[in-house]
Design an enzyme around this catalytic site. Sequence first.
Site, short mmCIF file in Angstrom:
data_model
loop_
_atom_site.label_atom_id
_atom_site.label_comp_id
_atom_site.label_asym_id
_atom_site.label_seq_id
_atom_site.Cartn_x
_atom_site.Cartn_y
_atom_site.Cartn_z
N VAL A 141 30.94 -21.59 -38.14
CA VAL A 141 31.91 -22.21 -37.06
C VAL A 141 30.98 -23.58 -37.53
O VAL A 141 31.26 -24.89 -36.95
CB VAL A 141 30.81 -21.39 -36.29
CG1 VAL A 141 31.76 -22.95 -34.74
CG2 VAL A 141 31.97 -20.21 -35.88
N GLU A 194 34.64 -21.71 -29.82
CA GLU A 194 35.81 -22.06 -31.07
C GLU A 194 36.52 -20.26 -31.47
O GLU A 194 36.18 -19.77 -32.17
CB GLU A 194 34.60 -22.22 -31.79
CG GLU A 194 34.84 -22.84 -33.46
CD GLU A 194 36.34 -24.23 -33.35
OE1 GLU A 194 35.97 -24.77 -32.72
OE2 GLU A 194 37.25 -23.70 -33.67
N PHE A 195 37.50 -20.90 -31.98
CA PHE A 195 38.77 -19.87 -32.63
C PHE A 195 39.16 -19.89 -33.54
O PHE A 195 40.62 -19.23 -34.10
CB PHE A 195 39.84 -20.03 -31.98
CG PHE A 195 39.86 -20.32 -29.85
CD1 PHE A 195 39.61 -18.93 -29.39
CD2 PHE A 195 39.52 -21.49 -29.05
CE1 PHE A 195 39.70 -18.78 -28.17
CE2 PHE A 195 39.75 -21.18 -28.27
CZ PHE A 195 38.63 -19.85 -27.13
N LEU A 196 38.67 -20.97 -34.80
CA LEU A 196 39.18 -20.71 -36.13
C LEU A 196 38.41 -19.34 -36.97
O LEU A 196 37.84 -18.74 -35.94
CB LEU A 196 38.12 -22.06 -36.57
CG LEU A 196 36.05 -21.49 -36.68
CD1 LEU A 196 35.78 -20.74 -37.33
CD2 LEU A 196 36.72 -23.21 -37.10
N ARG A 197 39.46 -18.87 -37.72
CA ARG A 197 39.52 -17.67 -38.50
C ARG A 197 38.15 -18.70 -40.01
O ARG A 197 39.67 -19.75 -40.40
CB ARG A 197 40.97 -17.75 -38.98
CG ARG A 197 41.51 -16.60 -38.15
CD ARG A 197 43.21 -16.83 -38.09
NE ARG A 197 43.78 -18.55 -38.31
CZ ARG A 197 44.70 -18.68 -39.15
NH1 ARG A 197 45.57 -17.17 -39.75
NH2 ARG A 197 45.13 -20.11 -39.70
N ALA A 235 49.82 -3.63 -40.34
CA ALA A 235 48.79 -2.02 -40.55
C ALA A 235 47.68 -2.34 -41.57
O ALA A 235 48.66 -2.95 -42.86
CB ALA A 235 50.01 -1.29 -40.46
N CYS A 274 33.11 -11.02 -36.48
CA CYS A 274 33.80 -11.38 -35.23
C CYS A 274 34.07 -10.29 -34.68
O CYS A 274 34.38 -9.88 -33.17
CB CYS A 274 34.62 -12.23 -35.26
SG CYS A 274 34.18 -14.39 -35.27
N LYS A 304 32.41 -7.57 -33.35
CA LYS A 304 30.75 -7.47 -32.85
C LYS A 304 30.97 -7.79 -31.06
O LYS A 304 30.92 -7.24 -30.38
CB LYS A 304 30.58 -8.72 -33.41
CG LYS A 304 29.16 -8.84 -32.89
CD LYS A 304 28.36 -10.48 -33.38
CE LYS A 304 29.62 -11.56 -32.27
NZ LYS A 304 29.26 -12.50 -32.88
C1 UDX Z 1 38.63 -14.15 -35.45
C2 UDX Z 1 39.46 -14.79 -35.00
O1 UDX Z 1 41.03 -14.89 -35.77
C3 UDX Z 1 39.64 -15.98 -34.35
O2 UDX Z 1 40.21 -16.99 -34.16
C4 UDX Z 1 38.00 -15.82 -34.14
O3 UDX Z 1 38.36 -17.25 -34.18
C5 UDX Z 1 36.65 -15.41 -34.84
O4 UDX Z 1 37.58 -14.11 -34.95
P1 UDX Z 1 38.59 -13.95 -38.40
O5 UDX Z 1 37.04 -13.04 -38.20
O6 UDX Z 1 37.88 -15.00 -39.14
O7 UDX Z 1 38.81 -14.77 -37.11
O8 UDX Z 1 39.20 -12.96 -39.02
P2 UDX Z 1 41.44 -12.79 -39.17
O9 UDX Z 1 41.91 -13.07 -39.37
O10 UDX Z 1 41.36 -12.92 -37.05
O11 UDX Z 1 40.78 -11.60 -39.48
C6 UDX Z 1 40.18 -9.97 -38.88
C7 UDX Z 1 40.21 -9.03 -39.63
O12 UDX Z 1 41.50 -8.53 -38.89
C8 UDX Z 1 40.37 -8.94 -41.41
O13 UDX Z 1 39.60 -7.59 -42.15
C9 UDX Z 1 41.29 -8.79 -41.35
O14 UDX Z 1 42.19 -8.55 -42.42
C10 UDX Z 1 42.30 -8.31 -40.69
N1 UDX Z 1 43.40 -8.07 -40.06
C11 UDX Z 1 44.33 -8.88 -39.01
C12 UDX Z 1 44.75 -6.97 -40.20
O15 UDX Z 1 43.98 -5.97 -40.60
N2 UDX Z 1 45.64 -7.23 -39.52
C13 UDX Z 1 46.46 -8.70 -39.00
O16 UDX Z 1 47.61 -8.19 -38.84
C14 UDX Z 1 45.41 -9.78 -38.93
#
Ligand code: UDX
Length: 429
Positions: free
Chosen positions: A11, A151-154, A252, A260, A263
């Site tokens: 971040v 922060e909402f970034l992925r 799925a 994130c 936690k």
């Molecule tokens: C997440 C939030 O999206 C983001 O807004 C926040 O700031 C931090 O947490 P991140 O952890 O980087 O971001 O990843 P994300 O793309 O959200 O995916 C999280 C998990 O969900 C991954 O393991 C992903 O594979 C899984 N996932 C995601 C699924 O299993 N199915 C989906 O449809 C989407």
Amino acid sequence: MKLTIIGTGYVGLVTGTCFAEVGHQVICVDNNEEKVKLLKSGGMPIYEPGLEELVKKNVEAGRLKFTSSTKEGVEESDVIFIAVPTPPQPDGSVDLSFIEGVSREIAAAMTSYKIVVDKSTVPVKTGEKVSETIKRYCKAKVDFDVVSNPEFLREGFAVDDFMKPDRVVIGVLSQRPVAAMREVYEPYNAPIIFTDINSAELIKHAANSFLALKISYINAVSVICEASGANVQEVANGMGMDIRIGRRFLDASLGFGGSCFPKDLSAFIQISEQLGYDFRLLKEVQRINSEQMDRFVKKITETLWVLKGKKIGVLGLAFKQNTDDVRMSPAIDLCLRLQKEGATLRVHDPKAMEKARSVLENVTYVDDMNEVAEGCDALIVATEWPQFKKLDLERVRKSLTHPIMFDGRNLFDAKEMEQLGFIYKSIGR
Ligand code: UDX
């Protein structure tokens, strides 16, 4: 504006770099001297698409610099962002000691009015504690404002998410920091919403938990799809066309992971409990997620029967596509479970192999994705890297001792895989 970011993790580094990219003058502070040295010499501590180029560009333009001195960071800027880790503790609550430590360091270095902005994900009411701490430890007794700016970034899309946010949330307790915060975010042309600090902190936990809930929901639906012969992707497509629902986060999978969602869910459940509410809905989200992995492992053992002595190929180690991050990765969890059952593994990930080495030992790391399956009894797709769709399937099928594939991310078309001669098992189809 002159901005300081304390903490150069996923971040902090993205935030600092993207602030510099729109013209702010940024100092990134980290207490890890090695990391600062690496960044100063043009190296990158993490993989994030597009970030390296942006860091280089802004360092060269003189808008971005790195230091290990919090004092320097606090002296040179009027707005200080806290972006340090808030790791989980064994009971599910959040370890806020880094936030507390940094608040004290900022307080000690303050000699004039500062805006202290929390960007780390924290439980509701943390801003109040940061404020109390700064007041207590600031010898100069100068004015300051605490702001919450979650922060909402992925990961994997962090630069894009930061440069083009859906919204910017800013929690304040008074009007004084509002103009400066507006100026920080003005260049992004994004809607900015101002709330009180507690609401801003809650928005982050509530949003991430909702997204996790969305995934667990579709994963639960995937179980019904398997039992009834329906196809979860078609169900998700049909559901997602309702704009009130939306198609995103309805894929799925063998479960969500990362630093994130797991936690934040635990932390939200924990803080709710402290505030007198048993958030049973979110406990169920967690349960569905761990059962999803159990079900996937069961699918593998039902097909291969005894895993002891079997050789299995695994594609993907990162917790999702486009990242080298293996923290709380379902793929790593799966590998460890298969190893425990006695299987030997050949594994590949486009970016995460280096980081995986410290958590996954006694496996063969394979550089070419098309060679992972060689001599294996089955191949598993564990991470949704798009390049896996370009696998040389003919070669893979021939190099497997049995043409069995378990797809934990539904990357391939089930009918096509069967036509190619695979015994193909995926999620909810
Ligand atoms: C997440 C939030 O999206 C983001 O807004 C926040 O700031 C931090 O947490 P991140 O952890 O980087 O971001 O990843 P994300 O793309 O959200 O995916 C999280 C998990 O969900 C991954 O393991 C992903 O594979 C899984 N996932 C995601 C699924 O299993 N199915 C989906 O449809 C989407």
